[in-house]
Design a protein around this motif. Sequence first.
Motif, PDB file in Angstrom:
ATOM      1  N   SER A 162      -1.765  -4.737   2.434  1.00  0.00           N
ATOM      2  CA  SER A 162      -1.735  -3.422   3.371  1.00  0.00           C
ATOM      3  C   SER A 162      -0.793  -3.780   4.460  1.00  0.00           C
ATOM      4  CB  SER A 162      -3.072  -3.667   4.249  1.00  0.00           C
ATOM      5  OG  SER A 162      -3.356  -5.096   4.807  1.00  0.00           O
ATOM      6  N   ALA A 204       0.756  -1.308   0.133  1.00  0.00           N
ATOM      7  CA  ALA A 204      -0.170   0.017   0.038  1.00  0.00           C
ATOM      8  C   ALA A 204       0.764   1.285   0.093  1.00  0.00           C
ATOM      9  CB  ALA A 204      -0.886   0.053   1.172  1.00  0.00           C
ATOM     10  N   LYS A 252      -3.856   1.516  -3.103  1.00  0.00           N
ATOM     11  CA  LYS A 252      -4.470   1.108  -1.730  1.00  0.00           C
ATOM     12  C   LYS A 252      -5.039  -0.245  -2.030  1.00  0.00           C
ATOM     13  CE  LYS A 252      -6.818   5.611  -1.643  1.00  0.00           C
ATOM     14  NZ  LYS A 252      -8.059   6.343  -1.851  1.00  0.00           N
TER      15      LYS A 252
END
Length: 126
Positions: free
Chosen positions: A126, A14, A87
Amino acid sequence: QVQLVESGGGLVQAGGSLRLSCAASGRTFSSYSMGWFRQAPGKDREFVARISRGGGRTYYADSVKGRFTISRDNAKNTVYLQMNSLKPEDTTVYYCAADPKTWRGLGSEIYEYEYWGQGTQVTVSS
């Protein structure tokens, strides 16, 4: 007719960046407006970005505006999607598509595109 082959997908953290490429066959690449779409499993294919034949006009989905940039090199028969500030929700398969018709409206509908690539997977951790 044109054949499209995407490349450049992969795994990125990310906040990172990737650049997708879509190489087109044939000598009429500059006569097509080009688009990028994406589709997650079980979801509808959604519009990402579009660029005009000469590259002077672009249009983006709100979800990627300011983070993604579409561009093209007609001499190389290639369209690009530079993806920054990625993202986890950008994780999905990305497809390029070609529209031979004059650009009218937003150019964000699937039915407007006649030719599609096979897709390239982008995974953002993430």
